[in-house]
Design a protein around this motif. Structure first.
Motif, PDB file in Angstrom:
ATOM      1  N   GLU A 157       0.825  -1.199   0.000  1.00  0.00           N
ATOM      2  CA  GLU A 157       0.000   0.000   0.000  1.00  0.00           C
ATOM      3  C   GLU A 157       0.868   1.261   0.000  1.00  0.00           C
ATOM      4  N   ARG A 158       0.386   2.290  -0.689  1.00  0.00           N
ATOM      5  CA  ARG A 158       1.094   3.576  -0.748  1.00  0.00           C
ATOM      6  C   ARG A 158       1.351   4.136   0.648  1.00  0.00           C
ATOM      7  N   GLU A 159       0.442   3.880   1.590  1.00  0.00           N
ATOM      8  CA  GLU A 159       0.557   4.445   2.929  1.00  0.00           C
ATOM      9  C   GLU A 159       1.752   3.900   3.701  1.00  0.00           C
ATOM     10  N   ALA A 160       2.359   2.820   3.204  1.00  0.00           N
ATOM     11  CA  ALA A 160       3.539   2.265   3.874  1.00  0.00           C
ATOM     12  C   ALA A 160       4.817   2.963   3.429  1.00  0.00           C
ATOM     13  N   MET A 161       4.726   3.830   2.409  1.00  0.00           N
ATOM     14  CA  MET A 161       5.920   4.383   1.775  1.00  0.00           C
ATOM     15  C   MET A 161       6.116   5.855   2.070  1.00  0.00           C
ATOM     16  N   ALA A 162       7.383   6.250   2.119  1.00  0.00           N
ATOM     17  CA  ALA A 162       7.776   7.656   2.155  1.00  0.00           C
ATOM     18  C   ALA A 162       8.711   7.884   0.968  1.00  0.00           C
ATOM     19  N   TYR A 163       8.484   8.977   0.241  1.00  0.00           N
ATOM     20  CA  TYR A 163       9.223   9.240  -0.997  1.00  0.00           C
ATOM     21  C   TYR A 163      10.048  10.516  -0.862  1.00  0.00           C
ATOM     22  N   ALA A 164      11.286  10.467  -1.324  1.00  0.00           N
ATOM     23  CA  ALA A 164      12.124  11.658  -1.421  1.00  0.00           C
ATOM     24  C   ALA A 164      12.662  11.747  -2.834  1.00  0.00           C
ATOM     25  N   GLY A 165      12.265  12.791  -3.544  1.00  0.00           N
ATOM     26  CA  GLY A 165      12.698  12.971  -4.923  1.00  0.00           C
ATOM     27  C   GLY A 165      13.761  14.046  -5.050  1.00  0.00           C
ATOM     28  N   HIS A 166      13.829  14.690  -6.204  1.00  0.00           N
ATOM     29  CA  HIS A 166      14.858  15.689  -6.459  1.00  0.00           C
ATOM     30  C   HIS A 166      14.629  16.965  -5.658  1.00  0.00           C
ATOM     31  N   SER A 167      13.385  17.273  -5.339  1.00  0.00           N
ATOM     32  CA  SER A 167      13.085  18.440  -4.509  1.00  0.00           C
ATOM     33  C   SER A 167      13.291  18.089  -3.044  1.00  0.00           C
ATOM     34  N   ASP A 168      13.822  19.045  -2.278  1.00  0.00           N
ATOM     35  CA  ASP A 168      14.064  18.794  -0.861  1.00  0.00           C
ATOM     36  C   ASP A 168      12.778  18.814  -0.040  1.00  0.00           C
ATOM     37  N   GLY A 169      11.715  19.442  -0.572  1.00  0.00           N
ATOM     38  CA  GLY A 169      10.419  19.412   0.104  1.00  0.00           C
ATOM     39  C   GLY A 169      10.399  20.133   1.431  1.00  0.00           C
ATOM     40  N   ILE A 170      11.084  21.283   1.517  1.00  0.00           N
ATOM     41  CA  ILE A 170      11.119  22.027   2.771  1.00  0.00           C
ATOM     42  C   ILE A 170      10.481  23.399   2.595  1.00  0.00           C
ATOM     43  N   LYS A 171      10.067  23.993   3.713  1.00  0.00           N
ATOM     44  CA  LYS A 171       9.485  25.333   3.724  1.00  0.00           C
ATOM     45  C   LYS A 171      10.574  26.314   4.122  1.00  0.00           C
ATOM     46  N   ALA A 172      10.917  27.225   3.204  1.00  0.00           N
ATOM     47  CA  ALA A 172      12.051  28.122   3.413  1.00  0.00           C
ATOM     48  C   ALA A 172      11.878  29.043   4.608  1.00  0.00           C
ATOM     49  N   VAL A 173      10.645  29.471   4.895  1.00  0.00           N
ATOM     50  CA  VAL A 173      10.421  30.451   5.966  1.00  0.00           C
ATOM     51  C   VAL A 173      10.398  29.794   7.348  1.00  0.00           C
ATOM     52  N   LEU A 174      10.298  28.474   7.393  1.00  0.00           N
ATOM     53  CA  LEU A 174      10.305  27.768   8.672  1.00  0.00           C
ATOM     54  C   LEU A 174      11.728  27.380   9.051  1.00  0.00           C
ATOM     55  N   SER A 175      11.973  27.256  10.346  1.00  0.00           N
ATOM     56  CA  SER A 175      13.284  26.803  10.800  1.00  0.00           C
ATOM     57  C   SER A 175      13.436  25.313  10.518  1.00  0.00           C
ATOM     58  N   VAL A 176      14.649  24.832  10.685  1.00  0.00           N
ATOM     59  CA  VAL A 176      14.911  23.404  10.530  1.00  0.00           C
ATOM     60  C   VAL A 176      14.016  22.612  11.477  1.00  0.00           C
ATOM     61  N   ARG A 177      13.973  23.035  12.723  1.00  0.00           N
ATOM     62  CA  ARG A 177      13.142  22.338  13.716  1.00  0.00           C
ATOM     63  C   ARG A 177      11.668  22.376  13.333  1.00  0.00           C
ATOM     64  N   GLU A 178      11.191  23.528  12.896  1.00  0.00           N
ATOM     65  CA  GLU A 178       9.776  23.657  12.531  1.00  0.00           C
ATOM     66  C   GLU A 178       9.428  22.808  11.321  1.00  0.00           C
ATOM     67  N   ASN A 179      10.351  22.721  10.354  1.00  0.00           N
ATOM     68  CA  ASN A 179      10.113  21.862   9.196  1.00  0.00           C
ATOM     69  C   ASN A 179       9.918  20.417   9.629  1.00  0.00           C
ATOM     70  N   LEU A 180      10.836  19.927  10.459  1.00  0.00           N
ATOM     71  CA  LEU A 180      10.738  18.538  10.887  1.00  0.00           C
ATOM     72  C   LEU A 180       9.529  18.311  11.787  1.00  0.00           C
ATOM     73  N   GLN A 181       9.222  19.284  12.637  1.00  0.00           N
ATOM     74  CA  GLN A 181       8.069  19.126  13.521  1.00  0.00           C
ATOM     75  C   GLN A 181       6.770  19.084  12.720  1.00  0.00           C
ATOM     76  N   PHE A 182       6.716  19.858  11.630  1.00  0.00           N
ATOM     77  CA  PHE A 182       5.531  19.831  10.762  1.00  0.00           C
ATOM     78  C   PHE A 182       5.288  18.418  10.249  1.00  0.00           C
ATOM     79  N   TRP A 183       6.355  17.777   9.729  1.00  0.00           N
ATOM     80  CA  TRP A 183       6.192  16.431   9.188  1.00  0.00           C
ATOM     81  C   TRP A 183       5.928  15.407  10.279  1.00  0.00           C
ATOM     82  N   ALA A 184       6.538  15.604  11.448  1.00  0.00           N
ATOM     83  CA  ALA A 184       6.269  14.700  12.571  1.00  0.00           C
ATOM     84  C   ALA A 184       4.812  14.793  12.992  1.00  0.00           C
ATOM     85  N   ASP A 185       4.244  16.004  12.944  1.00  0.00           N
ATOM     86  CA  ASP A 185       2.827  16.180  13.290  1.00  0.00           C
ATOM     87  C   ASP A 185       1.925  15.549  12.235  1.00  0.00           C
ATOM     88  N   VAL A 186       2.293  15.717  10.958  1.00  0.00           N
ATOM     89  CA  VAL A 186       1.494  15.134   9.879  1.00  0.00           C
ATOM     90  C   VAL A 186       1.419  13.615  10.018  1.00  0.00           C
TER      91      VAL A 186
END
Length: 205
Positions: free
Chosen positions: A62-91
């Protein structure tokens, strides 16, 4: 846990690029895709990850078992490093981001805006997202781009930890990561046959 791909055919822009692709990756294993640029590795990874439909074949996970990382880093420039990771941890409801910060040596950068990071630091942050997803299957497209030698070893260490925890990884990379758990699959034998010209097209050649 295992990822099984059977007789998969994939296309880029509507044009078939690979067909008859079959493989199995078990928990604790990594499979590395190899082949020249443009041969279809990215298309195959995106299809396995559920980001585009297959032309034929089956993906036995199932797709839900997978995490994908492509050529884009997929980060929010205005958020801090910690906030970026916390966003994904919350998701993904996975809790602590400390293992991800530690794995990619980001503790000293955690309060920096992501937009101010170097290309290599952004890549490390993008890859650290994989850790916080908590998903057992990592699908990675050229994950070592922009990484220096020490950062490549950080990434390899994170993959080893993931595999030892019962996860698995499917990736395209030209770098030897020194993973004893990794097998290599050359995708060139699966190149799709060129479509046959019908009589109308043939009349103009």
């Amino acid at each position: 846990m295992e990822l099984t791909v059977t007789d998969l055919a994939v296309a880029r822009g509507g044009v078939p690029v690979l067909e008859g692709v079959s493989f199995t990756v078990m928990a604790g294993e990594a499979l590395v895709l190899r082949g020249p640029n443009g041969c279809g590795k990215t298309t195959l990874l995106r299809t396995v990850a559920g980001l585009q439909p297959a032309l034929a074949g089956q993906i036995g996970l199932e797709r839900e078992a997978m995490a994908y990382a492509g050529h884009s880093d997929g980060i929010k420039a205005v958020l801090s490093v910690r906030e970026n990771l916390q966003f994904w941890a919350d998701v993904f409801a996975t809790g602590s981001i400390e293992p991800a910060l530690e794995a990619f040596d980001l503790n000293g950068l955690k309060d920096r805006p992501a937009g101010s990071l170097s290309a290599g630091q952004k890549r490390r942050l993008g890859l650290a997202r994989m850790v916080v997803t908590g998903r057992p299957v990592w699908v990675l497209d050229e994950p070592t781009v922009s990484l220096d030698v020490s950062a490549v070893e950080m990434f390899a260490g994170a993959v080893r930890t993931h595999l030892r925890g019962g996860g698995l990884a499917l990736m395209a990379t030209h770098i030897d990561l020194g993973l004893d758990e990794a097998r290599v699959l050359d995708v060139r034998p699966f190149k799709a046959k060129a479509p046959a010209l019908d009589d109308f097209d043939g009349a103009f050649l």
